[in-house]
Design an enzyme around this catalytic site. Structure first.
Site, PDB file in Angstrom:
ATOM      1  CE1 TYR A  38      -4.274  -1.262   0.065  1.00 58.19           C
ATOM      2  CE2 TYR A  38      -3.468  -2.708   1.789  1.00 58.19           C
ATOM      3  CZ  TYR A  38      -4.446  -2.375   0.875  1.00 58.19           C
ATOM      4  OH  TYR A  38      -5.577  -3.134   0.754  1.00 58.19           O
ATOM      5  CB  SER A  42      -2.073  -3.686  -7.174  1.00 58.03           C
ATOM      6  OG  SER A  42      -3.486  -3.863  -7.212  1.00 58.03           O
ATOM      7  CG  ASP A  43      -2.693  -5.120  -0.577  1.00 57.34           C
ATOM      8  OD1 ASP A  43      -3.810  -5.699  -0.636  1.00 57.34           O
ATOM      9  OD2 ASP A  43      -2.014  -5.094   0.462  1.00 57.34           O
ATOM     10  CD1 TRP A  44      -9.312  -6.392  -2.905  1.00 51.95           C
ATOM     11  CD2 TRP A  44      -7.260  -7.203  -3.145  1.00 51.95           C
ATOM     12  NE1 TRP A  44      -9.422  -7.653  -3.459  1.00 51.95           N
ATOM     13  CE2 TRP A  44      -8.173  -8.165  -3.621  1.00 51.95           C
ATOM     14  CE3 TRP A  44      -5.903  -7.498  -3.216  1.00 51.95           C
ATOM     15  CZ2 TRP A  44      -7.783  -9.403  -4.132  1.00 51.95           C
ATOM     16  CZ3 TRP A  44      -5.506  -8.730  -3.733  1.00 51.95           C
ATOM     17  CH2 TRP A  44      -6.439  -9.665  -4.185  1.00 51.95           C
ATOM     18  CB  SER A  50      -2.642  -0.436  -3.281  1.00 53.80           C
ATOM     19  OG  SER A  50      -2.294  -1.374  -4.286  1.00 53.80           O
TER      20      SER A  50
END
Length: 693
Positions: free
Chosen positions: A225, A256-258, A260
């Site tokens: 993030y 990717s992270d959620w 982010s």
């Protein structure tokens, strides 16, 4: 190791419907190139983002099924709120294993493999293609609410345990995704934080666990993030293309992270492969960029090609519904969970009161007597695992001690003084997206001080994912046990350690400071910031300006900081007591061309069967740059009966003595004298030997 280069997953071993084979990423890319010619531009654009929150997009009629992803490292998070529930069959239940930091406290690679394999088998039964774990960030900051999901403060230990876990997961045909790349060591408004990290720290501390997992063939990497040196990692070309791909040699897919990433032009150019979970706003950005000619269809091809190649190479596009031929062995997985708690529980202090072989009356009190031992997290958070057949501390102690235990929620002074033994629980609520204070809340601190001052035979049992401040009462208690978050049946293991049925053998994978002001991370949160740990989420980032997290300690993380700066921690990295005695002797070292060959003898000189973790640290005697006082380079877990001995032979690669040379931009091993330290913690060193490189 002159450069961080790796062959990626070219020879990774995985299991598919047709049996065990190697995951050949080169063949994956050949297949992906063919498929790209069959896909329309609209279909390609769909592959740039997730589908229905937890899927990779699919075009089943063209031989590309949807792929289901799920959390978490300590088991399978069963998602009951998916937008599209028609694609997968949900598990009815999943095993709640002890938290990952407790697994790290075992210092047991074989156990980490078994733990990962058990989780992977449950994933396969639930048609989960990718497990979003393990998390391998470094426990730099004791207040980080997510430390329980990681493997401690040391990059060598983290890499060893994580790589074994990955091998276990992927031996079942489930693909693993290591996260969070890179330097996400704080949870305080993590989307607003900018980790400012120098190049030595990146390469000596924060990259090595990822490198080890990549060398072992991990399928996916997830970006974090935070910003890294000024740019969000999920859209950072320096982070993804330069560090992850060029230096670490990662050829597989990056996600990717959620929620982010923010700039799709940067995303497409960065080396990122799929934005999770995706949004209509980002999709419109992508379409506009294509219309303006700022990106091309070829750019889209390049973005999604690694995703297609990785899913193919790891068998995620095969008919996974036909790959599970037998039900989950929950009895076996339950046993792995309990063994993890047995090996990961850490006895930090014992004045001789433990084990309680003939305890008399045990007064038990504290907030965790009946609370769920599953894990610390909120059910909506990624790391939560529901579990089944939970065993409370109350039930475990009754099974162990019968009517000798007496439970009193709020005992008075007379009741405390009259008890033969007082056992009290305490701990923290650690949670994703939150920092938490290092000190316990004042009412809890006062309660512990009252108990400790009332009865000298007090045993404190801590449930936490990281260190806490204990200096106000630690000197007045007879014993201290760290039980972390022990999973669905870990209370039984802890009760067995208290009674002596089990000989404790866990070791701290972190340092525990006397006070947080001793930590190099003491200034992590911006001035004037408050702890947002009273509600579940703290995602309104507009409430706070972007801020820097300065890693000014550079390579001196954890015990490296305390040893080098001569700051005494409350409990050092690697510390953990047992109920027997150990001797290390006959240490010899021979320097070969590529490695140091170390041999030593370990003896259980006590009267109980037990296990010990032999830890090998190395330091350079006259370094040309600042280096830690010592660094962990090897460990071995040894189990012996009373009076038995075992001769260990350990090879330490010469390259593992290297530091990142800023002038030459490569790893360098200086010639000269080095000292090898052999002991049972970073402080308890019983043998030293000098070598010359």
């Amino acid at each position: 190791m002159l450069r961080f280069l790796s062959a990626g997953c070219a020879l990774a071993v995985c299991l598919t419907a047709s049996g065990t084979r190697t995951c050949d990423i080169a063949k994956g890319y050949e297949w992906a190139d063919k498929k790209l010619t069959e896909l329309t531009l609209a279909e390609k654009l769909n592959f740039t983002r997730g589908y229905s929150e937890f899927y990779f997009f699919g075009v089943p009629e063209k031989g590309i099924p949807y792929v289901y992803l799920s959390d978490a490292t300590q088991g399978v998070h069963i998602r009951r709120n998916l937008k599209d529930t028609t694609i997968v069959r949900q598990l009815d239940k999943s095993t709640a294993f002890p938290c990952p930091v407790m697994l790290a406290a075992s210092f047991d690679n074989d156990l980490a493999f078994s733990y990962g394999k058990a989780v992977g088998e449950e994933c396969r039964a639930g048609n989960i293609g990718v497990l979003l774990g393990p998390g391998i960030n470094i426990a730099r900051n004791s207040q980080c609410g997510r430390n329980y999901e990681y493997f401690g403060e040391d990059p060598f230990l983290t890499g060893e345990i994580a790589a074994s876990y990955v091998n276990g997961i992927q031996s079942t045909g489930t693909a693993a995704c290591v996260k969070h790349f890179l330097c996400n060591e704080t949870e305080f408004y993590r989307r607003r934080s900018n980790s400012v990290v120098d190049e030595r720290a990146l390469r000596e501390i924060y990259l090595p666990p990822f490198k080890k997992c990549i060398d072992k063939g991990v399928a996916f990497v997830m970006t974090s993030y935070n910003r890294l040196n000024g740019e969000w990692t999920g859209q950072s070309k320096p982070a993804i293309d330069s560090l992850l791909r060029s230096e670490l040699g990662f050829r597989n897919a990056v996600m990717s992270d959620w929620s982010s990433v923010y700039d799709m032009k940067k995303v497409v150019k960065s080396g990122q492969n799929v934005v999770m979970p995706g949004s209509s706003k980002l999709s419109r950005q992508l379409s506009d960029l294509l219309k303006k000619g700022e990106i091309s269809e070829n750019d889209i091809d390049n973005m999604i090609r690694p995703l297609l190649a990785t899913c193919y190479a790891y068998g995620l596009y095969e008919k996974r519904k036909n790959t599970v031929t037998s039900p989950i062995d929950f009895t076996h997985n339950n046993a792995i969970a309990e063994k993890t708690a047995e090996e990961g529980t850490v006895l930090l202090k014992n004045s001789g009161i433990l084990p309680l072989t003939n305890p008399g009356t045990i007064l038990v009190t504290g907030p965790a007597v009946d609370s769920s031992p599953r894990n610390c997290d909120n059910p909506a958070s990624s790391a939560d695992v529901e579990g089944y057949d939970f065993i409370s501390l109350r039930d475990a102690l009754i099974a162990e001690f019968g009517d000798k235990v007496k439970f009193i929620e709020n005992p008075n002074t007379d009741e405390l003084k009259s008890a033969d033994v007082v056992l009290t629980t305490t701990g923290t609520v650690d949670m994703e997206s939150f920092e938490r204070p290092y000190s316990l809340p004042q009412p809890e601190e006062n309660r512990l001080r009252k108990i400790a001052s009332s009865n000298p035979n007090t045993i404190v049992l801590v449930f936490s994912g990281s260190g806490i401040k204990m200096t106000g009462w630690i000197n007045n208690v007879a014993a201290l046990i760290y039980g972390w978050y022990p999973g669905q049946n870990g209370m039984r293991a802890i009760a067995g350690i208290i009674s002596g049925r089990i000989n404790p053998s866990g070791k701290l994978p972190i340092s525990i400071e006397k006070d947080f002001k001793d930590s190099p991370a003491k200034n992590t949160m911006p001035d004037g910031a408050e702890f947002y740990n009273t509600a579940f989420r703290a995602y309104n980032e507009k409430l706070i300006l972007p801020y820097d997290v300065r890693y000014d300690e550079s390579i001196l993380v954890g015990y490296r900081w305390y040893d080098t700066k001569n700051i005494e921690p409350l409990f050092p990295f690697g510390h953990g007591l047992t109920y027997t005695y150990w001797e290390i002797s006959d240490v010899k070292a021979k320097v070969k061309k590529d490695c140091i060959n170390l041999s030593l003898n370990v003896k259980n000189s006590g009267k109980r069967e037990g296990s010990q973790v032999i830890q090998i640290y190395v330091s350079e005697d006259n370094p040309s740059v600042i280096r830690p006082a010592k660094e962990l380079k090897a460990f071995r877990r040894v189990s012996l009966k009373p009076g038995d001995s075992n001769k260990l032979t350990i090879d330490i690669p010469i390259d593992d003595l290297a530091f990142w040379n800023i002038a030459t931009q490569k790893f360098t091993v200086n010639k000269g004298k080095y000292t090898i330290f052999i002991g049972t913690s970073s402080k308890d060193i019983s043998q030293k030997i000098n070598i010359n490189i």
